[in-house]
Scaffold this motif. Structure first.
Motif, PDB file in Angstrom:
ATOM      1  N   TYR A 235      64.912  -2.172 -23.653  1.00 43.01           N
ATOM      2  CA  TYR A 235      64.084  -2.035 -24.845  1.00 43.01           C
ATOM      3  C   TYR A 235      63.599  -0.594 -24.994  1.00 43.01           C
ATOM      4  CZ  TYR A 235      60.602  -2.899 -21.151  1.00 43.01           C
ATOM      5  OH  TYR A 235      59.893  -2.869 -19.986  1.00 43.01           O
ATOM      6  N   HIS A 236      63.108  -0.308 -26.204  1.00 36.11           N
ATOM      7  CA  HIS A 236      62.540   0.993 -26.543  1.00 36.11           C
ATOM      8  C   HIS A 236      61.167   0.776 -27.168  1.00 36.11           C
ATOM      9  CE1 HIS A 236      66.528   2.913 -26.061  1.00 36.11           C
ATOM     10  NE2 HIS A 236      66.977   1.773 -26.572  1.00 36.11           N
ATOM     11  N   LYS A 237      60.162   1.515 -26.668  1.00 40.78           N
ATOM     12  CA  LYS A 237      58.821   1.462 -27.233  1.00 40.78           C
ATOM     13  C   LYS A 237      58.332   2.885 -27.520  1.00 40.78           C
ATOM     14  CE  LYS A 237      57.147  -2.596 -24.600  1.00 40.78           C
ATOM     15  NZ  LYS A 237      56.095  -3.041 -23.648  1.00 40.78           N
ATOM     16  N   PHE A 238      57.610   3.011 -28.639  1.00 45.01           N
ATOM     17  CA  PHE A 238      57.009   4.299 -28.983  1.00 45.01           C
ATOM     18  C   PHE A 238      55.511   4.105 -29.224  1.00 45.01           C
ATOM     19  CE2 PHE A 238      61.427   4.826 -30.114  1.00 45.01           C
ATOM     20  CZ  PHE A 238      61.722   6.109 -29.683  1.00 45.01           C
ATOM     21  N   GLY A 239      54.738   5.067 -28.785  1.00 43.28           N
ATOM     22  CA  GLY A 239      53.306   5.028 -29.036  1.00 43.28           C
ATOM     23  C   GLY A 239      52.779   6.418 -29.366  1.00 43.28           C
TER      24      GLY A 239
ATOM     25  N   GLY B 152      51.896   1.943 -32.554  1.00 43.65           N
ATOM     26  CA  GLY B 152      52.968   1.673 -31.616  1.00 43.65           C
ATOM     27  C   GLY B 152      54.050   0.838 -32.255  1.00 43.65           C
ATOM     28  N   TYR B 153      55.271   0.973 -31.736  1.00 47.13           N
ATOM     29  CA  TYR B 153      56.392   0.206 -32.283  1.00 47.13           C
ATOM     30  C   TYR B 153      57.340  -0.163 -31.154  1.00 47.13           C
ATOM     31  CZ  TYR B 153      59.788  -1.336 -35.739  1.00 47.13           C
ATOM     32  OH  TYR B 153      60.623  -2.105 -36.515  1.00 47.13           O
TER      33      TYR B 153
ATOM     34  N   ASP C 273      53.943  -6.417 -31.916  1.00 44.68           N
ATOM     35  CA  ASP C 273      55.057  -5.588 -31.468  1.00 44.68           C
ATOM     36  C   ASP C 273      55.132  -4.298 -32.289  1.00 44.68           C
ATOM     37  OD1 ASP C 273      56.194  -6.397 -33.885  1.00 44.68           O
ATOM     38  OD2 ASP C 273      57.536  -7.849 -32.956  1.00 44.68           O
ATOM     39  N   LYS C 274      54.296  -4.204 -33.295  1.00 40.59           N
ATOM     40  CA  LYS C 274      54.135  -2.981 -34.089  1.00 40.59           C
ATOM     41  C   LYS C 274      52.718  -3.006 -34.643  1.00 40.59           C
ATOM     42  CE  LYS C 274      56.575  -5.408 -37.796  1.00 40.59           C
ATOM     43  NZ  LYS C 274      56.993  -6.494 -36.889  1.00 40.59           N
TER      44      LYS C 274
END
Length: 834
Positions: A657-661, A683-684, A721-722
């Motif tokens: 998975y990929h997460k951005f914050g 965050g996404y 999740d976003k």
């Protein structure tokens, strides 16, 4: 003939006697404050009944001479009771004087006709601020000598009756000579000196200080790395050309701010020569005594409209807790490029006693600057580290001849005695015991040689899973190594009969730029809703959450490796690798692949993640506390944090998975409206994950207020999740309440909060959880998500109740119809704040 010689001799003797009687009278000495022993610069000293006089210099010294015959000398200064001393005409004599503070408040000035003559001078000062302000220079640098002394004062008879004080009675009996002739006795506990080079550069605005030498003596304080940095010039910068000055964490409005007429009353008192500068003297005081403003005098150079000298005081009437008085005195000199820089600055902060069985506290700061060089900026890289020390910064602390040579000013006899007294105090066993207790309470660790025992927050717990939990831990300190740090904690639950533990090893690769690596291994019980990076594991909220009934608990095993380095001024990078294994201790299942013909149901979770954390805070100041790097906060610019998380199934995780914050934090000054603390974050998550790996937003069902939580949201109420979140915490200081007669004496302060959360969860993430049903056959949602409306809560309240307590009234404005939730709450908190 003989008679003639005798008559001649007698005439010579009579002329000599008459000449001696008519000789020059010279009076010299020092003027100080009776309560603190601090010098009083700019005080008026005149032969009584005449205009023959002078003003004291920045150190409080004066010298007067005359051939006329006078029998007394008069001392006076605004805010102090005048005093007259008898003198002997025709002789040189030393007269030191201490003036008592005048407790009678100055009356407001009344101007019956025409404009206040001070106003035109104020307009000229403001018009010339950009020319005279040191910030207009492209660069400046100077050598700074900083001296700090801290004393216990207002020592009452009841305070002396305390057992610990009785054991130092022999010291107390001799301390009256510290304050002097008319002063009250004080007990010195700390004194320090530092020599440093201070550099400033504009465009971009940066500052750097190299601490060259330090000398520290204190009760419970050593000349460690942190002390050597904070006693330098970086933390003693006072610029009255700014609209606001930050002192003891509060913003005070300058008497020459752009809005000067709104906040102050002024009086043009005098015009006089100060050395080679002809100046106007202006006295000023705040329009509302509770405001964060100054009372005092300033001397304005007639030709340039620059501040030559300024003397300001904040009294106990101001809306600041525990402060009896703040006093700042400054003398400025012009540079070759017109702007004026401080040559000498003195600051005194008098902290009041809390009860009649306690004592007060007095802190005195002195800074002298010399060898000023302007408009010779150095390369940007030179300013990357705001504060640094030379390797042998305190090696010559005991070399008295060395310090006698490098000091900008000689120590007074009182200051020499302060060193001797503190040395005596530190050798008293009971003093050492009490300082150890205080240090343990502050840091959470008790130092034993090269090791620290703690933290005490790990020593005890009690909850439904572990029962009574007992623990022990410790770490190495800088005496063990300046490069290695080892830490270990172990705990045992009497109910679950499980050992929990955590240990880490950290290696400091470089201190400039700061670079380190760390490895940690942990086995611990946690809760799903606390899997949030917004919570510090050392936070009181986290510690309290481990008592009582744990919500969705799980056993967590973790391996963590991280590399951290500073890339440039304000820019840092952390690269981490984390492996975690989650064993739920509650009813939890998920599908590995919900779309397979026969989905596999799993219970445990494994993750393997690579995490990149980038932080940019342009003017953030850091100091080094032994083996730790501590932030002292930002000044003007926001702090920006970016995080990217890559989950890797190839390294043992259950998912890829990929997460951005992203988050932006800012302290925003609002002038008379106080100060706000803004956080904007988001965050996404690009992939499908079971809800323990999504973002669980922090609720708060306790009666206490926490600024990082949604205080009217239940625990584990919303998962996303976003998301995008906005937080605003505002302290109005004395705005509004300072104007209400019945309230202003209480020094209450209004506060306001707004928390907004917008986001949601994709259907594919719902599909990962097998459906469950209640007894009526209705499906039970495994977790809750936001709908089309954001979650919003807003609050208002009052802080500084009895100087410690805060009460917030919070309204939940959306999702008010959910079963079991409260839409209004009263939250309490405790805060030590000035």
């Amino acid at each position: 003939m003989k008679r003639v010689q005798i008559l001649f001799l007698l005439s010579i003797l009579s002329v000599t006697s008459w000449a001696q009687a008519q000789g020059t009278t010279v009076v010299w000495g020092k003027v100080t404050e009776a309560s603190t022993g601090s010098p009083i610069p700019f005080a008026n000293v005149v032969f009584k009944g005449t205009s023959i006089g002078a003003t004291t210099d920045f150190e409080g010294y004066y010298k007067l001479s005359t051939t006329q015959r006078f029998d007394s000398i008069h001392f006076s200064y605004i805010g102090f009771v005048p005093k007259t001393k008898f003198i002997v005409a025709g002789k040189e004599q030393n007269i030191n004087i201490q003036l008592e503070e005048d407790v009678v408040n100055l009356q407001e000035l009344v101007f019956e006709a025409g404009e206040n003559p001070a106003f035109q001078i104020l307009r000229n000062i403001v018009d010339h601020k950009k020319v005279n302000d040191k910030r207009r220079l492209s660069a400046y640098e100077y050598e700074a000598y900083t001296k700090i002394e801290m004393d216990i004062d207002n020592i009452s008879d009841k305070f002396k009756q305390r057992k610990i004080i009785q054991k130092v009675t022999s010291v107390l009996d001799s301390i009256e000579q510290i304050a002097g002739e008319d002063g009250k006795p004080v007990l010195p506990v700390f004194i320090s000196e530092a020599i440093s080079k201070y550099y400033y550069k504009d465009s971009p605005r940066m500052a750097h200080e190299t601490v060259l030498n330090t000398k520290v003596t204190g009760v419970g304080v050593t000349d460690g790395t942190l002390t050597s940095q904070v006693i330098g010039a970086s933390f003693q910068q006072y610029n009255f050309y700014q609209n606001w000055l930050n002192i003891v964490g509060k913003d005070f409005v300058s008497p020459i701010s752009d809005g000067w007429k709104i906040n102050y009353e002024y009086d043009l008192v005098d015009s006089l020569w100060l050395g080679d500068y002809y100046c106007y003297r202006l006295d000023f005081f705040p329009k509302r005594e509770q405001d964060l403003a100054f009372r005092g005098s300033m001397w304005i150079h007639k030709d340039t409209w620059a501040i030559r000298q300024i003397d300001v005081t904040v009294g106990k009437e101001a809306n600041v807790n525990f402060i009896e008085k703040i006093k700042i005195q400054q003398e400025l000199v012009p540079t070759t490029e017109s702007a004026w820089l401080p040559a000498k600055t003195r600051v005194m902060i008098d902290v009041s006693e809390l009860t009649d069985r306690s004592a007060g506290f007095l802190a005195k700061f002195y800074v002298s600057n010399k060898d000023i060089v302007v408009n010779q900026p150095k390369p940007d890289k030179f300013y990357e580290n705001p504060i640094e020390m030379v390797e042998d910064v305190n090696d010559r602390a005991d070399d008295n001849e060395f310090w006698a040579d490098i000091r900008h000013d000689t120590l007074s006899a009182t200051e020499v005695h302060v060193y001797e007294m503190i040395d005596t105090l530190t050798k008293i066993p009971v003093i050492k015991t009490y300082t150890d207790i205080i240090q343990t309470g502050y840091t959470g660790y008790y130092k034993i040689g090269k090791f620290d025992i703690g933290s005490y927050s790990y020593f005890f717990g009690n909850n439904n899973i572990e029962g009574i939990r007992l623990g022990l831990g410790g770490r190495t300190n800088i005496d063990f190594s300046k490069k290695w740090e080892l830490s270990a904690n172990v705990a045992y639950g009497l109910k679950d009969e499980e050992w929990k533990y955590k240990f880490h090893v950290r290696r400091i690769l470089s201190r400039s730029p700061w670079t380190e690596v760390k490895y940690m291994h942990q086995k611990e019980i946690d809760q799903i809703w606390l899997l949030n990076d917004d919570i510090d594991n050392a936070n009181v909220f986290y510690a309290f959450s481990r008592f009582g009934t744990l919500i969705d608990p799980f056993l967590r095993q973790k391996n963590y490796f991280t590399f951290f380095t500073v890339l440039g001024r304000g820019l840092s990078q952390r690269v981490s690798y984390r492996q975690e294994y989650f064993k739920p201790l509650f009813d939890f299942e998920y599908y590995k692949d919900p779309y397979a013909e026969t989905p596999t149901v799993r219970n445990n979770l494994s993750v393997a993640e690579v995490i990149l954390d980038t932080r940019y805070a342009r003017d953030e100041i850091f100091v080094i506390n032994d083996n730790q790097r501590l932030s002292m906060g930002t000044i003007r610019w926001p702090a920006v944090n970016f995080r990217y998380t890559l989950g890797l199934s190839a390294l043992g995780g259950d998912f890829t998975y990929h997460k951005f914050g992203l988050s932006i934090e800012k302290r925003q000054k609002m002038g008379i409206f106080g100060v706000g603390y803004l956080t904007l974050s988001g965050g996404y998550n690009f992939n499908n994950l079971p809800y323990p790996l999504l973002k669980a937003h922090i609720g708060n069902q306790t009666p206490f207020y926490f600024n990082f939580a949604y205080n009217m949201m239940d625990y584990f109420e919303f998962v996303t999740d976003k998301h995008v979140a906005f937080r605003w915490n505002h302290s109005f200081n004395g705005f509004l309440l300072n104007s209400i007669p019945a309230i202003k004496k209480l020094k209450w302060r209004l506060v306001g909060t707004v928390n907004v959360l917008y986001g949601g969860v994709g259907q594919k993430n719902y599909n990962l959880i097998p459906p469950t049903y209640d007894t009526n056959g209705s499906e039970i949602a495994p977790f809750f998500a936001l709908g089309q409306w954001p979650y919003i809560e807003a609050g208002y309240g009052v802080e500084n109740i009895f100087r410690f307590f805060r009460v917030d009234f919070i309204h939940r404005l959306t999702y008010t119809n959910r079963p079991g939730v409260n839409n209004f709450g009263i939250k309490f908190s405790y805060k030590f704040s000035l």
